[in-house]
Enzyme design. Sequence first.
Site, PDB file in Angstrom:
ATOM      1  N   ASP A   1      13.349  18.194  66.796  1.00 58.80           N
ATOM      2  CA  ASP A   1      13.285  17.434  68.058  1.00 58.80           C
ATOM      3  C   ASP A   1      14.570  16.633  68.317  1.00 58.80           C
ATOM      4  OD1 ASP A   1      13.125  15.356  66.228  1.00 58.80           O
ATOM      5  OD2 ASP A   1      11.221  14.547  66.964  1.00 58.80           O
TER       6      ASP A   1
ATOM      7  N   ASP B   1      15.693   6.652  55.185  1.00 60.15           N
ATOM      8  CA  ASP B   1      14.348   6.343  55.679  1.00 60.15           C
ATOM      9  C   ASP B   1      13.288   6.487  54.590  1.00 60.15           C
ATOM     10  OD1 ASP B   1      14.580   9.125  55.532  1.00 60.15           O
ATOM     11  OD2 ASP B   1      14.610   9.398  57.698  1.00 60.15           O
TER      12      ASP B   1
ATOM     13  N   HIS C   1      16.078  14.480  66.168  1.00 65.28           N
ATOM     14  CA  HIS C   1      16.218  13.163  65.508  1.00 65.28           C
ATOM     15  C   HIS C   1      17.272  13.194  64.405  1.00 65.28           C
ATOM     16  CE1 HIS C   1      12.739  14.102  62.429  1.00 65.28           C
ATOM     17  NE2 HIS C   1      13.886  14.436  61.904  1.00 65.28           N
TER      18      HIS C   1
ATOM     19  N   GLU D   1      13.514   9.048  66.522  1.00 63.25           N
ATOM     20  CA  GLU D   1      12.902  10.073  67.366  1.00 63.25           C
ATOM     21  C   GLU D   1      13.437   9.965  68.800  1.00 63.25           C
ATOM     22  OE1 GLU D   1      11.634  12.261  65.733  1.00 63.25           O
ATOM     23  OE2 GLU D   1       9.721  11.823  64.759  1.00 63.25           O
TER      24      GLU D   1
HETATM   25  P1  PGA Z   1      14.531  19.186  57.058  1.00 69.22           P
HETATM   26  O1  PGA Z   1      14.446  17.814  57.876  1.00 69.22           O
HETATM   27  O2  PGA Z   1      15.808  19.118  56.290  1.00 69.22           O
HETATM   28  O3  PGA Z   1      13.332  19.153  56.127  1.00 69.22           O
HETATM   29  O4  PGA Z   1      14.495  20.278  58.036  1.00 69.22           O
HETATM   30  C1  PGA Z   1      15.560  17.375  58.576  1.00 69.22           C
HETATM   31  C2  PGA Z   1      15.241  16.104  59.330  1.00 69.22           C
HETATM   32  O5  PGA Z   1      14.094  15.902  59.744  1.00 69.22           O
HETATM   33  O6  PGA Z   1      16.157  15.291  59.526  1.00 69.22           O
END
Ligand code: PGA
Length: 261
Positions: free
Chosen positions: A136, A67, A138, A143
């Site tokens: 959350d 992404d 994702h 999302e």
């Molecule tokens: P993080 O993000 O590794 O910074 O916790 C993980 C994600 O949002 O997939």
Amino acid sequence: MEVIIKENPKAAGKVAAAIVGNQVGSKPDSVLGLATGSTPLVLYRELIALNKQGRIDFSRVSTFNLDEYLGLGANHPSSYNYYMHHNLFKHINIKKHRIHIPDGLAPDIPEHCRQYEGAIRAAGGIDLQVLGIGSDGHIGFNEPSSSLASRTRIKTLTAETIKDNTRFFPAGESIPHHVITMGVGTILESRICLLMAFGANKAAAVREMVEGPISSMVPASALQLHAHAIVVLDEAAAAELKHHEYYRWVYANKPDWQKYE
Ligand code: PGA
């Protein structure tokens, strides 16, 4: 789903690096899907060390990132393009023309997303996709409520993700609300999915992903449908798993030929 629980993120990063190393060792022109955020940093540090020791060769490897933020160019220090070069690519012997990251400045977003999907197909598909998980639930930036059949497209971030990721932006700078992300369907087509999660902030999402029902409200739960999904956790992220003793027992009793380390 294979669940591996290690004592801390560094130990988890070593297991993840061994899995990536096995993949590239058995197929030197592997196509890797890569992720950003705090979580994969332990993996990338290990891969850099292995590359410097001559134990993993990236010269024939291709990569596709999950992404990118819309509106951020490759030189923006909070872009994922910048993150990947800074934290991995500039330290290893990967060829620039085999690196693929969605373009946050693409003028025609739907067309760019179609081309990204086409480039993954043309490369022969993703052999191993590295993933994190959002608090959350994702994966990528898919999302809650994302279609479990979704492809690469524009998404709008949730307030929770914006709050979680504000730490990556300079104080006073607002974080983009829109992103380009591979879809859940795109991710599920990878031959292996390797998801890492660390810290108490991820424990509830991990529980829902591994032991909850498959639901678009927890997009990571779609990995239950995947034939080869590996989940590498630290103790804190595993804390809410009901069957954690079983996962530990399975890992401790793996036959030698199945061991990663
Ligand atoms: P993080 O993000 O590794 O910074 O916790 C993980 C994600 O949002 O997939």
